[in-house]
Write a protein that holds these residues in place. Structure first.
Motif, PDB file in Angstrom:
ATOM      1  N   SER A   6       0.815  -1.216   0.000  1.00 53.32           N
ATOM      2  CA  SER A   6       0.000   0.000   0.000  1.00 53.32           C
ATOM      3  C   SER A   6       0.852   1.271   0.000  1.00 53.32           C
ATOM      4  N   VAL A  33       3.823   6.408  16.131  1.00 57.23           N
ATOM      5  CA  VAL A  33       3.935   5.502  14.989  1.00 57.23           C
ATOM      6  C   VAL A  33       2.492   5.344  14.483  1.00 57.23           C
ATOM      7  N   PRO A  34       2.236   5.374  13.156  1.00 54.11           N
ATOM      8  CA  PRO A  34       0.828   5.402  12.722  1.00 54.11           C
ATOM      9  C   PRO A  34      -0.069   4.340  13.381  1.00 54.11           C
ATOM     10  N   GLU A  35       0.356   3.098  13.345  1.00 57.98           N
ATOM     11  CA  GLU A  35      -0.465   2.038  13.952  1.00 57.98           C
ATOM     12  C   GLU A  35      -0.676   2.276  15.453  1.00 57.98           C
ATOM     13  N   ILE A  79      -3.601   4.650  16.174  1.00 59.84           N
ATOM     14  CA  ILE A  79      -4.945   4.044  16.211  1.00 59.84           C
ATOM     15  C   ILE A  79      -5.171   3.429  17.597  1.00 59.84           C
ATOM     16  N   TYR A  81      -8.868  -1.408   7.391  1.00 58.55           N
ATOM     17  CA  TYR A  81      -7.583  -1.785   7.979  1.00 58.55           C
ATOM     18  C   TYR A  81      -7.913  -2.282   9.391  1.00 58.55           C
ATOM     19  N   ASN A 120     -11.921   6.091   6.822  1.00 57.05           N
ATOM     20  CA  ASN A 120     -10.581   6.051   6.230  1.00 57.05           C
ATOM     21  C   ASN A 120     -10.715   6.397   4.748  1.00 57.05           C
ATOM     22  N   ASN A 123      -8.479   2.317   2.146  1.00 56.19           N
ATOM     23  CA  ASN A 123      -7.768   1.058   1.991  1.00 56.19           C
ATOM     24  C   ASN A 123      -8.780  -0.044   2.309  1.00 56.19           C
ATOM     25  N   MET A 150      -4.258   8.204   6.268  1.00 58.22           N
ATOM     26  CA  MET A 150      -2.908   7.750   5.898  1.00 58.22           C
ATOM     27  C   MET A 150      -2.611   7.922   4.405  1.00 58.22           C
ATOM     28  N   TYR A 151      -3.653   7.982   3.571  1.00 59.73           N
ATOM     29  CA  TYR A 151      -3.430   8.128   2.116  1.00 59.73           C
ATOM     30  C   TYR A 151      -3.820   9.530   1.638  1.00 59.73           C
ATOM     31  N   LEU A 192      -5.508  10.972  11.642  1.00 62.56           N
ATOM     32  CA  LEU A 192      -4.237  10.241  11.639  1.00 62.56           C
ATOM     33  C   LEU A 192      -3.602  10.420  10.276  1.00 62.56           C
ATOM     34  N   SER A 207       4.260   7.199   6.075  1.00 65.49           N
ATOM     35  CA  SER A 207       4.419   5.835   5.551  1.00 65.49           C
ATOM     36  C   SER A 207       3.965   5.649   4.109  1.00 65.49           C
ATOM     37  N   LYS A 208       2.906   6.336   3.690  1.00 69.89           N
ATOM     38  CA  LYS A 208       2.326   6.070   2.365  1.00 69.89           C
ATOM     39  C   LYS A 208       2.633   7.229   1.415  1.00 69.89           C
TER      40      LYS A 208
HETATM   41  C1  LIG Z   1      -5.483   2.741   6.615  1.00 71.62           C
HETATM   42  C2  LIG Z   1      -4.215   2.504   7.351  1.00 71.62           C
HETATM   43  N1  LIG Z   1      -4.064   3.021   8.575  1.00 71.62           N
HETATM   44  C3  LIG Z   1      -2.951   2.842   9.293  1.00 71.62           C
HETATM   45  C4  LIG Z   1      -1.901   2.102   8.786  1.00 71.62           C
HETATM   46  C5  LIG Z   1      -0.685   1.894   9.641  1.00 71.62           C
HETATM   47  O1  LIG Z   1       0.421   2.550   9.123  1.00 71.62           O
HETATM   48  P1  LIG Z   1       1.891   2.085   9.560  1.00 71.62           P
HETATM   49  O2  LIG Z   1       2.055   0.723   8.948  1.00 71.62           O
HETATM   50  O3  LIG Z   1       2.810   3.059   8.976  1.00 71.62           O
HETATM   51  O4  LIG Z   1       1.936   2.013  11.037  1.00 71.62           O
HETATM   52  C6  LIG Z   1      -2.008   1.539   7.516  1.00 71.62           C
HETATM   53  C7  LIG Z   1      -0.914   0.717   6.959  1.00 71.62           C
HETATM   54  O5  LIG Z   1      -1.060  -0.006   6.011  1.00 71.62           O
HETATM   55  C8  LIG Z   1      -3.201   1.747   6.774  1.00 71.62           C
HETATM   56  O6  LIG Z   1      -3.368   1.252   5.554  1.00 71.62           O
END
Ligand SMILES: Cc1ncc(COP(=O)(O)O)c(C=O)c1O
Length: 376
Positions: A26, A84-86, A89, A110, A157, A161, A191-192, A216, A220-221
């Motif tokens: 992604s 860190v993105p994850e 959340i 996600y 989102n 994704n 994220m996108y 958020l 990363s993307k």
């Molecule tokens: C919609 C969405 N949110 C959050 C994340 C988490 O990002 P990261 O992997 O950089 O922690 C992703 C990663 O694929 C994602 O697609």
């Protein structure tokens, strides 16, 4: 806390570093360190040179947060916390939700965006992105009808994704209006963000436009830097920001010193990085469209409107899990089945952000010509 395995991440864990070709990532092509340093301005190069690898400020480097605020209109440094993105959340859900709360979540999603609320004892209503006239769409009326007394949060989102769905600006402001009318939090995973395919179709950020919005975003993307593990939450809700900061003391405490400085460099090269990524996505999208239309007995192409991914459909004659399994075993091409999103349509995800996308399509084409006809 009990939590189910993260299906997508477990699938990637098997193949991401063993398969020869990845058709489904992604993120956009990762930036080489050399390129990032080459494009850096004097101040950030000095920060890099003088960097001591100590602990950092818990809410994030002030210069980094200052750079982040430039992406928004109404956000100041105190409305930003780096994570860190994850992790963002995980923290936001934990800071806001309690057992017995009800949330409405865009689906497929996600997994952590629905799994963490479930693990906290919340009830979850799936708000499903559906195919309508060959386009992905969301029924805004369904959202309002699903709200009940216990509803605390709407989770979205966009760009989405895995489908690449993007609501119109009018639809997005309706979602915000509904959240406002019912006094709900709106957690917006962006994220996108900034990877909308058509100029002018980008959405405002929820954290920027709604007082109970939490956005958020990260590098990363859109910014091609997943290895920095650098993202951020923005919200104008001061009490919530304090709760989030308190929670972070139990996860990572503070960010990585080196990632912070590299993050400042990247944000200052935003225009160059984004232009390249958008061009590559649009170019790969055109190739994908050609490819899937050429093999339209096997595939249905559904155009994404934003982000770096698409979610085409495989003919019902072959189960998508079996197809992905065979392709990775026979050709070492990893393709992510929709099943990893608990999606029961016969879809799979493809990533449009990588440099070798067209080469992988060629490999897949050779496989289809040689092998797939034997499936019928
Ligand atoms: C919609 C969405 N949110 C959050 C994340 C988490 O990002 P990261 O992997 O950089 O922690 C992703 C990663 O694929 C994602 O697609």
């Amino acid at each position: 806390m009990k939590i189910n395995p993260f299906k997508l991440e477990r699938y990637f864990a098997i193949y991401e570093f063993t398969a020869k070709y990845l058709l489904s990532p992604s993120d956009c092509e990762s930036l080489p360190m050399e390129q990032l340093l080459k494009g850096a301005d004097e101040e950030s190069l000095k920060l890099w040179k003088d960097l001591k690898l100590g602990y950092t400020e818990s809410r994030g480097h002030p210069i980094l947060r200052e750079e982040i605020t430039k992406l928004y209109h109404n956000i100041n440094v105190d409305d930003v916390i780096t994570i860190v993105p994850e992790e963002g959340i995980f923290i936001a859900m934990n800071a806001i939700l309690e057992e017995g709360d009800h949330v409405i979540v865009v689906d497929p999603i996600y997994q952590s965006l629905s799994e963490i609320p479930k693990s906290l004892g919340c009830s979850v209503t799936n708000w499903t992105v559906k195919l309508k006239d060959h386009r992905w769409s969301l029924d805004i009326d369904f959202l309002e009808k699903s709200i009940c007394e216990k509803t605390k949060m709407i989770i979205v989102n966009f760009p989405h994704n895995p489908t690449g769905y993007l609501p119109t600006k009018e639809e997005f402001s309706k979602i915000i209006e509904i959240a406002k009318k019912h006094d709900l939090y709106l957690f917006s995973d962006e994220m996108y963000w900034l990877l909308e395919h058509r100029e002018g179709e980008g959405l405002p950020s929820a954290g920027d436009t709604y007082e109970k919005g939490i956005s958020l975003f990260g590098l990363s993307k859109t910014f091609s830097l997943p290895g920095l593990r650098l993202g951020w939450l923005v919200t104008q809700d001061k009490a919530l920001m304090d709760k989030i900061a308190n929670f972070k003391d139990y996860t990572t405490i503070c960010g990585s010193a080196s990632s912070e400085v590299l993050g400042i460099m990247a944000l200052r090269q935003k225009e160059t990085i984004l232009k390249k990524n958008r061009e590559r996505i649009l170019d790969n999208k055109a190739s994908a469209k050609d490819f899937f239309k050429r093999y339209n007995e096997l595939f249905t192409w559904i155009e994404p409107r934003g982000g770096s991914i698409a979610f085409p459909k495989l003919s019902e004659k072959i189960k998508v899990v079996e197809f992905c399994d065979r392709v990775v075993k026979d050709k070492s091409i990893m393709i992510l089945p929709g099943e990893t999103f608990d999606y029961d349509g016969n879809h799979f995800r493809i990533g449009l952000g990588r440099e070798n996308f067209k080469q992988i399509l060629k490999e897949l084409e050779a496989y289809i010509i040689e092998e797939i006809k034997n499936y019928y």
